[in-house]
Every structure is written in C-alpha cells, then in structure tokens.
Design an enzyme around this catalytic site. Structure first.
Site, PDB file in Angstrom:
ATOM      1  N   GLY A 108       0.801  -1.218   0.000  1.00  0.00           N
ATOM      2  CA  GLY A 108       0.000   0.000   0.000  1.00  0.00           C
ATOM      3  C   GLY A 108       0.831   1.264   0.000  1.00  0.00           C
TER       4      GLY A 108
ATOM      5  N   GLY B 107       9.523   2.246   6.466  1.00  0.00           N
ATOM      6  CA  GLY B 107       8.886   0.961   6.745  1.00  0.00           C
ATOM      7  C   GLY B 107       8.962   0.653   8.227  1.00  0.00           C
ATOM      8  NE  ARG B 108       6.204  -1.092  12.022  1.00  0.00           N
ATOM      9  CZ  ARG B 108       5.368  -0.132  11.626  1.00  0.00           C
ATOM     10  NH1 ARG B 108       5.834   0.879  10.927  1.00  0.00           N
ATOM     11  NH2 ARG B 108       4.081  -0.175  11.927  1.00  0.00           N
TER      12      ARG B 108
ATOM     13  CG  ASP C 190       8.897   8.414  10.169  1.00  0.00           C
ATOM     14  OD1 ASP C 190       8.990   9.462  10.839  1.00  0.00           O
ATOM     15  OD2 ASP C 190       7.884   7.673  10.202  1.00  0.00           O
TER      16      ASP C 190
ATOM     17  CD  GLU D 283      10.433   3.539  15.934  1.00  0.00           C
ATOM     18  OE1 GLU D 283       9.187   3.618  15.959  1.00  0.00           O
ATOM     19  OE2 GLU D 283      11.091   3.333  14.887  1.00  0.00           O
TER      20      GLU D 283
ATOM     21  CG  HIS E  68       7.359   5.357  13.967  1.00  0.00           C
ATOM     22  ND1 HIS E  68       7.595   4.074  14.373  1.00  0.00           N
ATOM     23  CD2 HIS E  68       6.389   5.270  13.016  1.00  0.00           C
ATOM     24  CE1 HIS E  68       6.822   3.234  13.698  1.00  0.00           C
ATOM     25  NE2 HIS E  68       6.081   3.940  12.863  1.00  0.00           N
TER      26      HIS E  68
ATOM     27  CG  ASN F 249       2.108  10.589  14.087  1.00  0.00           C
ATOM     28  OD1 ASN F 249       1.713   9.466  13.834  1.00  0.00           O
ATOM     29  ND2 ASN F 249       2.956  10.826  15.069  1.00  0.00           N
TER      30      ASN F 249
END
Length: 305
Positions: free
Chosen positions: A142, A223-224, A247, A252, A271, A275
């Site tokens: 997505g 992503g992660r 990001d 984290e 991250h 938002n």
C-alpha cells in the site's frame, strides 16, 4: 448487548459512542491503571516496548483494532482466539507523503540550510535532485504504491519497484524480485524502504546490501526500523559514503545517547509519517465501521492473520 470498547483518546470515544457501544478511554502506553474488562481494544503502537504486553491482560477481550497498518509489535502478545484488524486505507497516503518530504529534504540539503539560517549564514548550496535520479522502491504494498505514484511527476531518470517476488502488473509494469537486488542496487541514487518487519525482512538491509549501493546514495526508511541493520548503516554514514533519511529506527524510540542521532548525513524524524489530521479522520471512520460490524456479528474488515 452493549459492546465495551477501549479507545486511546476522548476524541475516539466521542466518535464511536452510541446506544450499543460503551467507550472507555484507556491508552496502552499512558494509562497507569490496568485496563477494565472490554470486548474490543482500539490502539496505536505503544512507544515503550514493555507496554506491548498489556494487550494480553485485558479481561474479556475478543478483538483488537490497530490504528496503523503494521502489526509486528503485537503478534507475540495476542491472546488465543482474539482477532486482529488494522487501519488499511487510512495511513498509506500520509506515510507516502512523509517519504516524499524526507527524500526532497535530504536531496536538497534542507537540514544544512536550516543550520545556516540559525547562523544567519547566506551561503547558497548546490544539491542533488529527485529530477534525474534513479529511485528504487523496496516494497510494493500500500505505501510503496502510493509513494511510487507521487514520485513519477518529479521526473526521475528511472523508478525501480522491488517486491518479494517478481511479477508483471496488468498495466505492463515490471515488479522486480528481491533476488535481483545485487544487480539493481548499484544503479540507484535513492533507495526507499517501505517494508514491514517480519522474519523475511529483518536486517534485509545489511552490510552487504549497503555495500552494493553507489557512493553518495540516499537510503530512506519509512517501513520498520529492524529491516535495516543499524550498526551496518552507522558504519556507512560515519565514513561519509552514504546518506540516510529515517522515520523509523532500531532501536525505537531511539535513546538520547545513540550515535545515530549525530551520524553525518543522517536526517531523523520520530516515527511520525502517519501522524496527520487526515489520518485521524480516516482511521476514525474505519474504526466506527469496524465496531458497527462487530456489534452486528459481522466479520471485521482488514483482518490480520
């Protein structure tokens, strides 16, 4: 029967409250008290790692709805027989938009310009650009698709989509497989990671991956964090050979004394890609729809296996 729902904010409580829904404000990260008994938990990802396990101690829980796409953080804490859904469709645009902001800010040296502004130093910069660059997008889900569509108007020299398996889309677009990365990486001026974290993607971006990137290339991660080997990335940043815009990080939240904060050529945001006010609006709509379906005994949308 009244559906008891835990939600993270009073805003969500107001949006979902109805004759058959009792909304209880409880934040998985910020509420010090244990959760009351509830049928459904609506939650964002907790900032503190140790709070993830709180999902498993909610009495009577039947379903968890995530205010995100990523579900890697919760899978190890889900009680048996509790179903899980995510907010697919609400966050992809915001994340792709933030990815574009990171790419453009890094390529056009906006962090350096911001430092010069604080010093009142008028020193025009010559920079690289998205126009004319080769961009590799690693992950064509997505977020990857939304990012791809936003990159095209900037006239890059080439866009290279990469997914777990090679395929050709109905429109004729070639999606490359990750097995092709050794040949593709040396071509890219910008590599954007949009992958989730799982067993197959953990440290996919490792020392060998980074070594194949061309000198001066930019790595962007929306992503992660654990998809990237932080130590390997630090080595490349410290040498000045690569740049990064992140990001998400591993670990984290990033500890205040972590060397990644001060690594040369590294732009970090906390991250925050999803938002936005528009995400909140869309996620609220999805949540209301989900709870309506659950209260009527229907299957929820966007179930996560």
């Amino acid at each position: 029967m009244t559906l008891r729902v835990l939600v993270p904010t009073a805003q969500f409580a107001q949006a979902i409250r109805g004759p058959e829904i009792e909304a209880i404000v409880w934040h998985i990260n910020d509420s010090p008290e244990d959760a009351l008994a509830a049928d459904v938990l609506v939650t964002e990802r907790p900032r503190e790692f140790e709070n993830r396990a709180r999902v498993g101690s909610i009495p009577g829980l039947r379903h968890v709805h995530l205010l995100s796409i990523g579900s890697d953080w919760i899978l190890g804490h889900m009680p048996a027989a509790v179903t899980l859904s995510n907010s697919r469709g609400a966050v992809e645009d915001a994340t792709a938009e933030h990815g574009m902001a990171l790419i453009l800010a890094a390529l056009r040296e906006l962090p350096t310009a911001a430092v010069q502004q604080r010093r009142h130093d008028w020193a025009p910069l010559w920079t690289s650009s998205l126009h004319g660059s080769v961009v590799l997008v690693l992950g064509y889900g997505g977020v990857g698709k939304e990012l791809f569509s936003r990159l095209e108007p900037f006239r890059p020299a080439a866009l290279i989509p990469v997914a777990s398996g090679a395929r050709v889309l109905d429109d004729g677009r070639q999606i490359h497989g990750t097995v092709e990365l050794p040949e593709l990486l040396p071509q890219a001026d910008v590599v954007v990671v949009t992958l989730p974290h799982n067993d197959s993607t953990a440290h996919l971006v490792d020392a060998n991956f980074l070594a194949r990137m061309k000198d001066g290339a930019l790595l962007v991660n929306i992503g992660r964090g654990p998809v990237v080997d932080t130590d390997a990335l630090l080595a490349e940043l410290s040498s000045g050979r690569l740049r990064a815009a992140l990001d998400v990080t591993d670990p984290e939240p990033l500890p205040a004394d972590h060397p990644l904060w001060d690594a040369p050529g590294c732009l970090i945001t906390p991250h925050m890609a999803g938002n936005t006010a528009e995400f909140v609006r869309l996620a609220t709509e999805i949540t209301v729809e989900q709870l309506g379906r659950i209260s009527r005994g229907e299957a929820p949308l966007h179930l996560v296996e």
